[in-house]
Design a protein around this motif. Structure first.
Motif, PDB file in Angstrom:
ATOM      1  N   VAL A  35       0.831  -1.209   0.000  1.00 42.79           N
ATOM      2  CA  VAL A  35       0.000   0.000   0.000  1.00 42.79           C
ATOM      3  C   VAL A  35       0.864   1.257   0.000  1.00 42.79           C
ATOM      4  CG1 VAL A  35      -2.088  -1.006   0.998  1.00 42.79           C
ATOM      5  CG2 VAL A  35      -0.223  -0.262   2.503  1.00 42.79           C
ATOM      6  N   ALA A  36       2.046   1.166  -0.594  1.00 42.02           N
ATOM      7  CA  ALA A  36       2.952   2.319  -0.625  1.00 42.02           C
ATOM      8  C   ALA A  36       2.323   3.515  -1.326  1.00 42.02           C
ATOM      9  CB  ALA A  36       4.255   1.924  -1.318  1.00 42.02           C
ATOM     10  N   ALA A  37       1.436   3.275  -2.270  1.00 37.24           N
ATOM     11  CA  ALA A  37       0.846   4.369  -3.046  1.00 37.24           C
ATOM     12  C   ALA A  37      -0.306   5.059  -2.320  1.00 37.24           C
ATOM     13  CB  ALA A  37       0.357   3.847  -4.405  1.00 37.24           C
ATOM     14  N   TRP A  38      -0.822   4.455  -1.277  1.00 38.11           N
ATOM     15  CA  TRP A  38      -1.949   5.058  -0.559  1.00 38.11           C
ATOM     16  C   TRP A  38      -1.449   6.045   0.496  1.00 38.11           C
ATOM     17  CZ3 TRP A  38      -2.764   0.520  -3.030  1.00 38.11           C
ATOM     18  CH2 TRP A  38      -4.011   0.304  -3.610  1.00 38.11           C
ATOM     19  N   PRO A  39      -2.093   7.182   0.639  1.00 43.95           N
ATOM     20  CA  PRO A  39      -1.673   8.192   1.637  1.00 43.95           C
ATOM     21  C   PRO A  39      -2.193   7.851   3.034  1.00 43.95           C
ATOM     22  CG  PRO A  39      -3.550   9.023   0.420  1.00 43.95           C
ATOM     23  CD  PRO A  39      -3.224   7.675  -0.179  1.00 43.95           C
ATOM     24  N   LEU A  40      -1.671   6.797   3.619  1.00 46.78           N
ATOM     25  CA  LEU A  40      -2.213   6.319   4.885  1.00 46.78           C
ATOM     26  C   LEU A  40      -2.101   7.357   5.996  1.00 46.78           C
ATOM     27  CD1 LEU A  40      -0.927   2.612   4.975  1.00 46.78           C
ATOM     28  CD2 LEU A  40      -3.005   3.542   3.934  1.00 46.78           C
ATOM     29  N   GLU A  41      -1.061   8.188   5.952  1.00 42.41           N
ATOM     30  CA  GLU A  41      -0.886   9.209   6.988  1.00 42.41           C
ATOM     31  C   GLU A  41      -2.042  10.204   7.006  1.00 42.41           C
ATOM     32  OE1 GLU A  41       3.211   8.019   5.428  1.00 42.41           O
ATOM     33  OE2 GLU A  41       1.230   8.468   4.614  1.00 42.41           O
ATOM     34  N   ASP A  42      -2.710  10.365   5.864  1.00 46.95           N
ATOM     35  CA  ASP A  42      -3.760  11.372   5.743  1.00 46.95           C
ATOM     36  C   ASP A  42      -5.165  10.797   5.919  1.00 46.95           C
ATOM     37  OD1 ASP A  42      -1.893  13.397   5.198  1.00 46.95           O
ATOM     38  OD2 ASP A  42      -1.840  12.870   3.078  1.00 46.95           O
ATOM     39  N   LEU A  43      -5.261   9.549   6.360  1.00 43.62           N
ATOM     40  CA  LEU A  43      -6.572   8.947   6.564  1.00 43.62           C
ATOM     41  C   LEU A  43      -7.233   9.496   7.821  1.00 43.62           C
ATOM     42  CD1 LEU A  43      -5.843   5.170   5.840  1.00 43.62           C
ATOM     43  CD2 LEU A  43      -6.752   6.892   4.258  1.00 43.62           C
ATOM     44  N   ARG A  44      -8.557   9.526   7.780  1.00 43.42           N
ATOM     45  CA  ARG A  44      -9.338   9.873   8.967  1.00 43.42           C
ATOM     46  C   ARG A  44     -10.525   8.914   9.071  1.00 43.42           C
ATOM     47  NH1 ARG A  44      -5.255  11.857   9.535  1.00 43.42           N
ATOM     48  NH2 ARG A  44      -4.692  13.987  10.112  1.00 43.42           N
ATOM     49  N   ARG A  45     -10.773   8.469  10.281  1.00 48.07           N
ATOM     50  CA  ARG A  45     -11.841   7.496  10.478  1.00 48.07           C
ATOM     51  C   ARG A  45     -13.215   8.139  10.375  1.00 48.07           C
ATOM     52  NH1 ARG A  45     -10.588   5.513  15.426  1.00 48.07           N
ATOM     53  NH2 ARG A  45     -12.160   6.734  16.530  1.00 48.07           N
TER      54      ARG A  45
END
Length: 375
Positions: free
Chosen positions: A164-174
């Motif tokens: 999932v390197a391409a996904w902006p996981l740091e910018d996720l919000r629940r």
């Protein structure tokens, strides 16, 4: 044509017996990396959460410098519990024992031991709280209860993080959380996740969305089938782009996804024993697993979108969560049926077929951890 023999499952007692459950908790859950949430779950200095892993209580809190810390919920004086609530905020940035008022910094250092004198010979620096190893991965927070973790956090993630390197996981919000207790052993849930042998009978809507699941396998190569040459790597039916009731979405796609990531339609990150993550073009879902007893497991299912989408007019949380919620509900029923039947006094264990290769690998992993004490 030569055929390989079927393989036996773990002993049935491993899914029911309290004493064996205790061994698994000590060898796996209290020695491996366990996801406890997202960094934004502790937004301000002093915020804390109390968590239980087996018979151990830990506290995760954010210190004044912004760093997260984890420690056992035990005072170094005479062992009293420090936090009586599951969440809250430490007033004035101090952790005060409710028994004798020993006082600690949020980072765990002992600051004050009332009425101690020079005659006691007590050196405050010698009695910090029992620290728990803590690590973060792109917003997700993990702990390891082992005093000296045998597995580095990097080794735990291994190649899974690259998926999932391409996904902006740091910018996720629940945007939604569903928590439920299943009447089954934690391994039964994981084994259900690791095979699709059950999918045609248990998940009629899912196999319509993911055609290869009709075969009982989870990948075309495992089923001995060719992918659609016009859609290489695609897992969803033609016209579908995400897990939803109609396979479509009106939400913006995550920026930066490559053609292969988008075409596939779903990307899994599997991190036993604690969690798995499913990334789609428009949202990300995580499922965290926590054993509560030999025949009880807690699931925490979270749905995330990009923080810039929180106010998007097309964001309908009920629609976003409906499809996966149905799948989880169907899995929960299957797992509880499995647990109920496995108690049969004559059932010493089952068998695994070729279609259950990943279950076999998982059981070998469990067996190795238990036999070697988590090393």
């Amino acid at each position: 044509m030569a055929t390989a023999p079927y393989r036996e499952t773990l002993p049935a007692s491993w899914f029911c017996d309290p004493e064996h459950y205790r061994r698994e908790v000590q060898a796996i859950w209290q020695r491996d990396w366990i996801c406890v949430g997202r960094a934004e779950d502790w937004p301000q200095s002093g915020d804390f959460q109390r968590l239980r892993i087996g018979d151990q209580q830990i506290v995760v809190t954010r210190a004044e410098d912004g760093a997260l810390h984890a420690w056992h919920n035990t005072c170094r004086h005479r062992g009293s519990v420090l936090c009586e609530s599951d969440s809250g905020r430490f007033e004035q940035g101090r952790v005060v024992c409710p028994y004798h008022a020993w006082t600690y910094a949020l980072s765990g250092e002992l600051l004050r031991a009332p009425r101690s004198t020079q005659r006691d010979g007590l050196r405050l620096e010698d009695f910090p709280l029992y620290r728990v190893a803590l690590a973060s991965w792109r917003g997700f927070v993990f702990v390891n209860l082992a005093e000296a973790p045998a597995i580095s956090f990097e080794a735990f993630l291994a190649g899974e993080a690259d998926r999932v390197a391409a996904w902006p996981l740091e910018d996720l919000r629940r945007v939604h959380r569903a928590r439920q207790r299943l009447a089954c052993n934690w391994k039964i849930f994981w084994e259900n996740y690791l095979e699709c042998y059950h999918c045609p009978g248990v998940h009629p809507e899912l196999v319509r969305l993911v055609p290869v699941y009709r075969t009982g396998f989870m990948e075309y190569a495992d089923a001995g089938l060719q992918e659609d040459p016009a859609r290489p790597g695609a897992m969803l039916r033609p016209g579908a782009v995400t897990w939803s009731t109609d396979g479509g979405t009106e939400l913006p796609w995550f920026a930066g996804l490559g053609t292969a990531d988008a075409e596939r339609g779903m990307t899994f990150v599997t991190l036993p024993p604690t969690m798995f993550l499913v990334a789609h073009v428009d949202y990300v879902r995580t499922v965290r697993v926590l054993p509560l007893g030999p025949e009880e497991t807690e699931l925490t299912v979270d749905w995330y979108v990009h923080r810039d989408v929180l106010d998007h007019p097309a964001l309908n949380v009920e629609q976003l969560t409906a499809f996966a919620s149905q799948v989880v509900s169907e899995d929960a029923r299957a797992c509880e049926l499995n647990q109920s039947g496995i108690r049969c006094g004559r059932h010493r264990g089952g068998v695994l077929l070729e279609v259950e290769d990943y279950v076999f690998d998982f059981e070998q992993w469990v067996r190795g951890r238990v036999e070697h004490g988590g090393r």
